[in-house]
Design a protein around this motif. Sequence first.
Motif, PDB file in Angstrom:
ATOM      1  N   GLU A 848       0.833  -1.205   0.000  1.00  0.00           N
ATOM      2  CA  GLU A 848       0.000   0.000   0.000  1.00  0.00           C
ATOM      3  C   GLU A 848       0.861   1.246   0.000  1.00  0.00           C
ATOM      4  O   GLU A 848       2.002   1.230   0.465  1.00  0.00           O
ATOM      5  CB  GLU A 848      -0.965   0.006   1.200  1.00  0.00           C
ATOM      6  N   GLU A 851      -1.381   8.679  -1.529  1.00  0.00           N
ATOM      7  CA  GLU A 851      -1.155   9.901  -2.318  1.00  0.00           C
ATOM      8  C   GLU A 851      -1.636  11.064  -1.465  1.00  0.00           C
ATOM      9  O   GLU A 851      -2.745  11.026  -0.940  1.00  0.00           O
ATOM     10  CB  GLU A 851      -1.968   9.814  -3.621  1.00  0.00           C
ATOM     11  N   ARG A 882       5.547   4.153  -6.954  1.00  0.00           N
ATOM     12  CA  ARG A 882       4.929   2.881  -7.330  1.00  0.00           C
ATOM     13  C   ARG A 882       5.894   1.995  -8.099  1.00  0.00           C
ATOM     14  O   ARG A 882       5.947   0.802  -7.889  1.00  0.00           O
ATOM     15  CB  ARG A 882       3.727   3.139  -8.242  1.00  0.00           C
ATOM     16  N   TRP A 897      -2.551  -1.618  -9.206  1.00  0.00           N
ATOM     17  CA  TRP A 897      -2.843  -0.692  -8.097  1.00  0.00           C
ATOM     18  C   TRP A 897      -4.282  -0.218  -8.204  1.00  0.00           C
ATOM     19  O   TRP A 897      -4.771   0.036  -9.304  1.00  0.00           O
ATOM     20  CB  TRP A 897      -1.916   0.517  -8.158  1.00  0.00           C
ATOM     21  N   PHE A 898      -4.958  -0.108  -7.108  1.00  0.00           N
ATOM     22  CA  PHE A 898      -6.319   0.443  -7.127  1.00  0.00           C
ATOM     23  C   PHE A 898      -6.508   1.290  -5.872  1.00  0.00           C
ATOM     24  O   PHE A 898      -5.815   1.120  -4.877  1.00  0.00           O
ATOM     25  CB  PHE A 898      -7.372  -0.665  -7.221  1.00  0.00           C
ATOM     26  N   VAL A 899      -7.469   2.217  -5.974  1.00  0.00           N
ATOM     27  CA  VAL A 899      -7.733   3.100  -4.835  1.00  0.00           C
ATOM     28  C   VAL A 899      -8.643   2.347  -3.868  1.00  0.00           C
ATOM     29  O   VAL A 899      -9.674   1.827  -4.277  1.00  0.00           O
ATOM     30  CB  VAL A 899      -8.428   4.390  -5.298  1.00  0.00           C
ATOM     31  N   ARG A1058      -5.650   6.136  -0.355  1.00  0.00           N
ATOM     32  CA  ARG A1058      -4.785   4.953  -0.258  1.00  0.00           C
ATOM     33  C   ARG A1058      -4.882   4.141  -1.531  1.00  0.00           C
ATOM     34  O   ARG A1058      -5.968   3.888  -2.045  1.00  0.00           O
ATOM     35  CB  ARG A1058      -5.229   4.099   0.931  1.00  0.00           C
ATOM     36  N   TYR A1059      -3.707   3.732  -2.035  1.00  0.00           N
ATOM     37  CA  TYR A1059      -3.641   2.781  -3.144  1.00  0.00           C
ATOM     38  C   TYR A1059      -3.189   1.444  -2.595  1.00  0.00           C
ATOM     39  O   TYR A1059      -2.311   1.389  -1.743  1.00  0.00           O
ATOM     40  CB  TYR A1059      -2.617   3.237  -4.185  1.00  0.00           C
ATOM     41  N   ARG A1060      -3.759   0.353  -3.105  1.00  0.00           N
ATOM     42  CA  ARG A1060      -3.295  -0.968  -2.675  1.00  0.00           C
ATOM     43  C   ARG A1060      -3.095  -1.845  -3.884  1.00  0.00           C
ATOM     44  O   ARG A1060      -3.698  -1.648  -4.935  1.00  0.00           O
ATOM     45  CB  ARG A1060      -4.316  -1.626  -1.736  1.00  0.00           C
ATOM     46  N   ARG A1061      -2.236  -2.829  -3.740  1.00  0.00           N
ATOM     47  CA  ARG A1061      -2.018  -3.786  -4.834  1.00  0.00           C
ATOM     48  C   ARG A1061      -1.859  -5.156  -4.203  1.00  0.00           C
ATOM     49  O   ARG A1061      -1.067  -5.339  -3.289  1.00  0.00           O
ATOM     50  CB  ARG A1061      -0.758  -3.412  -5.596  1.00  0.00           C
TER      51      ARG A1061
END
Length: 2040
Positions: A848, A851, A882, A897-899, A1058-1061
Amino acid sequence: MLRVVVEAARGLHKKTLGTPDPIASVIFKGEKKKTKSIDSELNPVWNEVLEFDLKGTGLDSSSYIDVIVKDYETIGKNKFIGSTKISLRDLASGQVTSLPSKNVDLVTESGQNTGATIDLMIGYDPPANAAPNPQAGDATDAGGGGDETLPDGGQSGSAGVSSFSGQKLSRAQSRRRLVNKPQDFQIRVRVIEARQLSGNNVKPVVKVNVCEETHRTRIKRGNNPFFDEIFFYNVHMLPSDLFDKHFSFRVYNSYSLRADSLMGEFKLDVSYVYDEPAHCVMRKWLLLNDPHDSSSGAKGYLKVSLFVVGAGDEPPVEKSDSCDDQDDIESNLLLPAGLTLRWATLSLKVFRAEDVPQMDDAFIQTMKEIFGGGENKKNLVDPFLEARFAGKKLCTQVIEQSANPEWNQVLHLKVKFPSMCERVKLTVFDWDRLTGNDAIGTTYLNLSKIASSGGEIEEEHPGNGEMPSYEANTGQSEVGFLPVFGPCYVNLYGSPREFSGLPDPYQDLNYGKGEGVAYRGRVLVELSTKLEGKADKPVDGINSDDILVAQKYQRRRKYSLCAVFHSASMLQEPGEPIQFEVSIGNYGNTLDTTCKPLASTTQYSCAVFDGNHYYYLPWVNTKPVVVVLSCWEDIAHRLDSVNIILYISHRLQSNLELFKLAILAKVSDNELVDVWLKLLTQLVEDIESFPTPELEGRSNLTSLDIQIKKMRDSALTNIKDAAGRMREEATEIRDTLPDLESWAAKLKLLAEEPQNSMPDVIIWMLRGEKRVAYSRIPAHQVLHSAYSEQACGQDCGKIQTVFLQYPMDKNEGLKVPVQIRVNMWLGLSAHQKKFNSYSEGTFSVFAELYENQAQVFGNWGTTGLVGRHNFSDVTGKLKLKRQYFMPPRGWEWEAEWFVDPERAHSTEADAGHTEFMDEVYQNETRFPGGEWKGASEPFTDVNGEKSRNPGEFECPPGWMWEDEWTVDDNRAVDDEGWEYGVTIPPQDMPRSWVPAEKVYHVHRRRRLYRPRKRAALPEGAAVEREDQGDPEGWEFASLIGWKFHRKERLSDTFRRRRYRRKMAPEEQLGASAIFKLEGALGIDTDEKEKGSKADATKLFGANTPTVSCSFDKSHMYHLRVYVYQAQNLASMDKDSFSDPYAHVSFLHVSKTTEKLRATLNPTWDQTLIFSDVEIFGDPKTVAQRPPDVVLEFYDNDQVGKDEMLGRSVCAPLVKLNPGMDQTPKLLWYPVIQKGQKEGEALLAAELILKDESGELDLPLFPPKRSENLYMVPQGIRPVVQLTAVEILAWGLRNMKPYQLASVSSPSLVVECGGQRVESAVIKNMKKGPNFPSSVLFIKVLLPKEEMYIPPIVLKVIDHRPFGRKPVVGQCTITTLEQFKCDPYIITAEGAMSSKMAMMASPSKHLSINMEETRPLLEAQLDEKEKETVDWWSKFYASTGDHQKCGPYIKKGYDTLKVYECELEDVPEFEGLTDFCTTFKLQRGKNESGDEDPTVVGEFKGSFKVYPLSDDPGVSPPPRQFRELPESGPQECLVRIYVVRAIDLQPKDNNGSCDPYVKMSLGKNTIDDQDNYLPNTTGPVFGRMFEMTCFLPQDKDLKISVYDYDLLTRDDKVGETVIDLENRFLSRYNSYCGLPQTYCISGINKWRDQQKPSQILESLARLKGLSKPKTEDNGTSLTFNGKEYTLAEFENREIHEHLGPARERLCLYVLRKQGLVPEHVETRTLYSSFQPNISQGQLQMWVDVFPKSIGVPGPPFDITPRKAKNYFLRAVIWNTTDVTLDETSITGEEMSDVYVKGWMPGMEENKQKTDVHYRSLDGDGNFNWRFVFDFEYLPAEQLCLVSKKEQFWSLDKTEFRIPPKFIVQIWDNDKFSLDDYLGTLELDLRNLVPPAKTPEKCSLEMMDDVEIGTPDKPVQAKSLFAQQSVRGWWPCSIEQDGIKVLGGKVEMTLEIVGEADSDERPAGKGRDDPNMNPKLDPPNRPETSFFWFTNPCKTMKFIVWRRFRCLFIGLVCLTIVGLFLAIMLYSLPNYISMKIVKPFQ
């Protein structure tokens, strides 16, 4: 009492003529008892009981009985058949109270077996005072008793199950009872005497050092000095600190000028003494040795008694045995069982350490770097290790700048072994050049756990009535080994690792005080022990072979730890977001830079309010997971054994709890047997089916492993066998409880693993970035084992509830920081697949990043981000990109990656609340005096931060407005709600506000609020709230920080998203894949190149992947908590009560009970219903380990914060289908506050699973008491019965003032079970403190089960002016069991006290004449008798000191009873509270805020409780309290006899005291200061005082002992208080004890007011019996239906002092009624400076006589005995064989002999003979008389010496010293010091018989006495009995440590009394009067003279004798010479004449 049942004998041999007539006799300590003889029988059966009276002294470990069987002959001597000797050791140690001895072999005199056997049963009742003999059980078994085989081949006796160290078991338990807070201790050391000290003409002094304080004895002379001094050390410290201290005894040879020289020393841990029974070591010999010379043997012996007295302990009374003087040193040495002390070397090899934290500041390092010294910065620590043991310490070298130092050194600690000290303390320090060294961490090696003495000593068994003890005793339990350990790592724990330059608040943890909160490294050590080895260097290098051997113990294997956090609740306040960190060792510690980064922390989340009281973390279905990989040694074989034993132990413990509960609930015997059998069967099965793992082929094996395995196996086998036997043989099940408990304790002890190198798992809670709270979990509890299921830790893979705690919490857990439920699994990475079977839910792994954007001029962008990066981690401090993210090895990306907005951070303020108030402040400003205008920020929150306009507030979905916006005028504001203030720049808001407007105010504001509440949700609308917030996933905050919300507001300036992958494992499936996550995910590498010196912690992966476990399905449960009542809560308010309520918390929900007023025993009777509780996970696992219901009890305060009363934890009963017909049972759970039990609560809870449909048949709702208040339903609440409680309210005493006014007219309120009753008011407390009408009555419904009965609460209310009625004191009586009675048994006990009964009787008996007058002759005989017998003879006869009591016993006079405790503590007199009991009244929290409530008075009264019938038609039973005595005041005469004091606490600097007695009774005081006794701690007062008083006003007699000081104020030593009213009212006649016989003259003259016949009559009236009838001139009497005759009482001779027969018989009958006998009680003195610690004891008694009955008899005369004056006349006749010490001028060997003599203690009265000069053959003739006068106490056989200790002392000190006579032979030198030739020490009480001729005189004569072997025939006689003795004695001198003969002395010793000395005078030396016998001048050879004064004799004897030939030769030569000279002279003349011939 010792009872020997002689049962039967078998197989006796026939004699030549006919069969024998066997008779058995038993001999104990010289006393012989016989059975009857049985005619002509080879298998006689006697079955006779022989009783031996122990006279108050307990058995000791060396006691035994002799049993002899003889053939009875009518004429002549009985013939011997056989005998045996049986040791009573097991009885003495208190382990058993009966000893069955079956089939004991009878042996002949020579020890041959006769083939015959005898059966005995020996029972022992220890005397009331005797603690189990502290040292019993040390001596070896003296044959018999231990190992006889029973007929069926079983075994009796209790030699014991082997345990780690048998004694240690009971030891640790005795310590556990101490609270670990600083408290008072008193250490007493009594130095009695020394024997066989080495050296010549020594002057020994003993120095005793305890707790850094040293005391020294007086200096004595001789090799066997007698000191008898007692030293007190008062300390106030933590028990744990005290037990690390030690006693050090050093004996020095004292010289006046140069330094003292050490003769020998002995050391002993304080904990050793505290762990002994009764916390003392009594009269034991210590073996002294030379600390510097390990090869030397004993340097002498020192006899001491040691006591460690804690608060509330009673120090036992020392008994000096009569045989003490010749006691056998060897059998009475203080040593671990039967071992001899040997020198041993503990070799501690210290190889290396790891993970030592940074300890030094980096500042110096930075300076070095500036100047070019770029060294490694991590290792800012310079470690070295210090080992301490028994006062010695050794250190390794310092290794600078190393966090992983390798010392490779061995430390050799020289100690005496077996050692009395228990722990080797290892501390790693950081060396500092300038400042003091800092401790890094401390650990202990406990010798008791790494060594075993072999023949295990059983722990003390509680006496089990007549039960045998089911302890196994097998031959092979001998597994002794010396201390051995490792090589193995030991872990260090202490303060948190993070280094800061500031002082560490937790520094103490590093010294081993308190529980360490963090891992601080580990040290690899090995310990081995060599006996007697040669002396090595103390610190040496380890040779390289050993270092290589240690390598194999360092092989590491990888371990995986996973922890799933299921819930975190009970947080007390919200605040910054919270995360948890799990670490093991250094792995997982986020701030440590030496290990790879791991996913060891949970994500941050914010706490949410649970709607009632607590906050919780809203993890819902996504549970955070942490994964920690670590490398440790594989010690599975150790931890598996530990877990298996713990498994067995837990099962035994839970069965034991059920068993105890069954006993408590009084279930039927059959049920009890079932529970008990299940317990034993399961125990035996468990031990059989779960063996500990075999050790062959395991890695990391050490020798200690093998020894411990042996020990564990044998102990388990023993427990198993014993349990099997118990199952077969036990008869009374309840009595087996102590044995079962001892097994449970033993198993716990067996499970301790000293070589546990696996560090604990530590969970930290971090709030923001600050460490707040922690918990330490031993690794083995969560360790998975491949060996068996039982070898897995008890919490492995299971959810456990953990309460975290604050580091070094001063409040000891008063507040819980957080309660977490966590599931942990730890196992070898090789076994990690096994984790799959334990895990629930699906694990997912994400990377995670965040931004961040800021708003500048209305636009969002990156411009205004001060100090933040565009992309960062959650803290915002770490820059991330990233493209640099890399998945760890074995993982790959699964998606892009997604929000994903974080739910857990942005919590709205209303989360969790059902009602909420939106508020906003409206602000206006002006210039002073101007108009008000809107402010620049018109709407703000309370802190002045920008907020929204009221119009912009929208009602969130799911809520409804309740009202419009309203101005809040309910505060300090004006009419319109404004408050005013002055702004002081730079602030833009005023700091303080006022409600009135002034001209100078420039700012005003008012609060607007609008309430809203949650709307009831329509069905199916539950999930609507989730998708609110910003569509792009942003979260907003008004400032950069932690407070985020989801909807944008005008005031927001910062936003983030937050971005998570997601990641997935490459090959592995299942949950165990998460163990591959190692290392960070990637960091912005641009930064790296710019500044390569970036801070490592920043680079280091704070950026680890986040792991979570999600549950797709949750279950709904229904919880009911039944809170019935609580009792004995702490009182928190000033009015003595609390207003209790409880918060009940379960996971994320909580509710609160109702608040009750003013009670410490609240009955809530409330059911709390939690209807929908969502729990994730499988219901079956929930059922196995349900979450706990936690109740926190609070005291509700109107003002201020509610105070915590304590916490209770209760596990709910889980029902997976509602139809289960189990109902929860109310049980008492302890309420714990600060680690202490502060009351208990009666609770139950049930958790019911709801089924899917939601339809469910829940139990019916319980009845309601009011809106929303449910009661506890039937079936769970206790069953009640109508009960009567009668209260005898007698009176109030000693009421303290309340609010400065005295309590003048109180009344009593009694509350029980919801009913209350109030007594009448006492009109005037001062005149009559008793209640006018005494009996109150209430009917109340009380539970039938004893467990549930509520307490009785007493409140005293004072009636004050203006109608105020404050509660001035209260008392809670918890158990009513003792007051229960059967109302139909007519008891007259409650009626009246005996004394009162007399006073109520008609007064015609009042003429008391003490028998007719006595003739003159008898009076004169009386006087004569008083010289030989006095009251003290009676006292000593009663205490068993027979040599002090003279002919008293032979005369057949009375003895009295000496109680070793207060009369109130004698069990048979029920504390003298049979008429009414005294209850202490208390008032709540005292002013100073101490925890202990203050006692403010006493209530005297009693209760009777009995059941009533529910049927109103049944007539009630008769009342219990009838015929009460008068309650008005009585005038009494009180006689106080003070006999003596024992062991007073010294008050003067010289270690003694000048005590005197002071009494106060009512307003009268007696001060006996004039009769103080100087310099003593054991004064014999012998004083009688008479006082008058009115009862009950003056009921408290206070007796104080003071220490007299000339100049300063007298100090109080201690005091004791006697309640005279109880003695007066008691029916045990305690006002005046009954003597054994009725005497009308002599020293035992009757002293009561009434004759025995009158007392007996009033006793009959009291008990409601008919009057006693006498017949036959008073020689027979009928009382209470029994016939008594005088003959059955009087079997001994009748002496002349006895009164008439009728009175004597009445007295004998009275003595049968259990009344108080004539006695002396021993009262403990207490002082306020050490409240619960004894300051000494006072022996005394009190008589109380009401004046209304008449005049009492004459008092006893107890004046102390006076010492008698005696003279010792010693005539020194001759000496012979004296060492010839000099060589004369002429070369002869000779000595100038003289003799010196003195009596010890009277050294200043030394006497010398004249000198026998020039003894050439060692003979000396003196005819010289020494005369010593001395004071002697014949009764005590001691000399009384009074002398001033220093010339400035005020008083003479009295010493009591054994009468000894010391003779020394010296050689006289005129010009140098005299030479010492030999010494002789004679004990006059125990004189060595002299030899008749010098030839027979040798040193062997003396040895018999010195060793004092008790079984030698006593040839020694007392000189006092012999009066005169003459003969030769040897003198000895020590050469090279061996005693050799120094000469022989011929003496006459004579003891003369004062009268005789006047009749037969004799002078000193040969002075006048020279007679008795007349001494002629010695007939010395002519050669004896002094050369200087006798020149002629010198010529004759020295010169002539030696040189006469020379002289004669010289004379001849001279004559010849003269002749020649003359001839030469006259020759020429002659020749010339011849030639010339002139005359021719």
